[in-house]
Design an enzyme around this catalytic site. Structure first.
Site, PDB file in Angstrom:
ATOM      1  N   ASN A   9      -0.135  20.642  38.220  1.00  0.00           N
ATOM      2  CA  ASN A   9       0.016  20.984  39.637  1.00  0.00           C
ATOM      3  C   ASN A   9      -0.374  22.451  39.790  1.00  0.00           C
ATOM      4  OD1 ASN A   9       0.920  21.586  42.197  1.00  0.00           O
ATOM      5  ND2 ASN A   9       3.099  21.342  41.721  1.00  0.00           N
ATOM      6  N   LYS A  11      -0.670  24.175  42.435  1.00  0.00           N
ATOM      7  CA  LYS A  11       0.000  24.841  43.565  1.00  0.00           C
ATOM      8  C   LYS A  11      -1.029  25.654  44.378  1.00  0.00           C
ATOM      9  CE  LYS A  11       4.273  24.660  41.027  1.00  0.00           C
ATOM     10  NZ  LYS A  11       5.608  25.191  40.781  1.00  0.00           N
ATOM     11  N   HIS A  96       7.426  17.370  46.520  1.00  0.00           N
ATOM     12  CA  HIS A  96       7.689  18.454  45.562  1.00  0.00           C
ATOM     13  C   HIS A  96       8.830  19.321  46.093  1.00  0.00           C
ATOM     14  CE1 HIS A  96       7.196  22.090  43.202  1.00  0.00           C
ATOM     15  NE2 HIS A  96       6.593  21.324  42.308  1.00  0.00           N
ATOM     16  N   GLU A  98       9.230  22.398  46.243  1.00  0.00           N
ATOM     17  CA  GLU A  98       8.809  23.526  47.087  1.00  0.00           C
ATOM     18  C   GLU A  98       8.571  23.068  48.520  1.00  0.00           C
ATOM     19  OE1 GLU A  98       5.701  24.889  44.486  1.00  0.00           O
ATOM     20  OE2 GLU A  98       7.225  25.566  43.063  1.00  0.00           O
ATOM     21  N   GLU A 168      12.133  16.859  38.482  1.00  0.00           N
ATOM     22  CA  GLU A 168      11.936  18.297  38.332  1.00  0.00           C
ATOM     23  C   GLU A 168      13.188  19.021  38.812  1.00  0.00           C
ATOM     24  OE1 GLU A 168       7.462  19.322  38.329  1.00  0.00           O
ATOM     25  OE2 GLU A 168       8.149  19.328  40.383  1.00  0.00           O
ATOM     26  N   GLY A 174       9.320  27.047  37.242  1.00  0.00           N
ATOM     27  CA  GLY A 174       8.790  28.410  37.272  1.00  0.00           C
ATOM     28  C   GLY A 174       9.772  29.448  36.768  1.00  0.00           C
ATOM     29  N   SER A 214       8.910  24.160  33.830  1.00  0.00           N
ATOM     30  CA  SER A 214       8.647  25.019  32.668  1.00  0.00           C
ATOM     31  C   SER A 214       8.221  24.249  31.417  1.00  0.00           C
ATOM     32  CB  SER A 214       9.858  25.913  32.382  1.00  0.00           C
ATOM     33  OG  SER A 214      10.114  26.750  33.495  1.00  0.00           O
TER      34      SER A 214
HETATM   35  P1  PGA Z   1       6.385  24.954  36.331  1.00  0.00           P
HETATM   36  O1  PGA Z   1       6.220  24.072  37.667  1.00  0.00           O
HETATM   37  O2  PGA Z   1       5.793  24.149  35.204  1.00  0.00           O
HETATM   38  O3  PGA Z   1       5.654  26.225  36.618  1.00  0.00           O
HETATM   39  O4  PGA Z   1       7.862  25.153  36.146  1.00  0.00           O
HETATM   40  C1  PGA Z   1       6.407  22.690  37.663  1.00  0.00           C
HETATM   41  C2  PGA Z   1       6.199  22.129  39.046  1.00  0.00           C
HETATM   42  O5  PGA Z   1       6.619  22.761  40.019  1.00  0.00           O
HETATM   43  O6  PGA Z   1       5.606  21.038  39.216  1.00  0.00           O
END
Ligand code: PGA
Length: 253
Positions: A9, A11, A96, A98, A168, A174, A214
């Protein structure tokens, strides 16, 4: 056997040329990854160009979101699932954290997006996951089961093959703080049980459940060794072709 999915992803990162550069660098590095589906999700504006450049490879393309609306129309700023299909996507990510956290997406909206993606023949990666506060309060399972049942209602048995769930935990995205393989396994097994109750035991056995938060080259093998972890949704570590390719290659059982 469930075929693993490793999805990157990207983003809101990368220009069109940077997206193409990463995708082209990735191509040879994952060309022999026959054990899993390799998926990347660049920004909307880069999808078509990237699609043209990875054609014929084993890399599949995903949108990061789609509209709740199925038909084209007066919906400024929205992108329909059919338009993702049109530019060469086979997948779409919906719900997601976010989007849920910062853009007010509700389970009702997520469910409409799931149905929109399915109706256009896309594979839908639906994200679920609790926040740290919710985990600390001991309500992580309630939150996740609510997101699952809310987001996946109204599907027919044949739609279920194209559903992929990504667990997630918000506190792991992140942050560099991954759930332990055991913590993730526990929630994945729970998700499979909820899915079996809502749909069928057979569909639950086939459901691919990805872990996200992560994921890195050095922790993917431990996660993948768990029975109910069928792949990964990778953010930060998917932005570089070499680290994403390592994740893909280390995800081999
Ligand atoms: P990350 O993000 O691997 O940077 O933690 C995962 C995601 O948001 O899909």
């Amino acid at each position: 056997m469930r075929r693993p999915v490793i999805a990157g992803n990207w983003k809101m990162y990368k220009t069109v040329s940077e997206s193409v550069e990463t995708a082209l660098a990735l191509k040879p590095l994952v060309a022999n990854a026959n054990h899993c589906d390799v998926v990347i999700a660049p920004v909307f504006t880069a999808l078509k160009t990237v699609a043209d450049r990875i054609e014929g490879s084993n890399i599949r393309l995903s949108g990061q979101d789609c509209s709740t609306e199925v038909e084209e129309g007066a919906h400024t700023g929205e992108v329909a699932a059919s338009m993702l299909r049109d530019v060469g996507c086979s997948h779409v990510i919906v719900g997601h954290s976010e989007r849920r956290q910062f853009y007010g997406e509700t389970d009702t909206m997520v469910q409409k997006k799931v149905l929109a993606g399915i109706s256009m023949g896309l594979n839908v990666i639906m994200c679920v996951g609790e926040s740290l506060g919710q985990r600390d309060q001991g309500i992580a399972e309630n939150v996740v089961s609510g997101q699952l049942t809310g987001g996946l209602s109204g599907l027919t048995a044949s739609d279920l093959d194209r559903i992929i769930v990504a667990y997630e935990p918000v506190w792991a995205i992140g942050t560099g703080r991954t759930a332990t393989p055991e913590q993730a396994q526990e929630m994945h097994a729970f998700i499979r049980r909820v899915f079996a109750e809502g749909h069928s035991a057979e569909a639950a056995q086939k459901l691919r459940i990805l872990y996200g938060g992560s994921v890195k080259p050095d922790n993917v093998a431990g996660l993948m060794s768990q029975d109910d972890i069928d792949g990964a949704l990778v953010g930060g570590a998917s932005l570089k072709a070499d680290s994403f390719a390592q994740i893909v290659n280390y995800s081999r059982a």
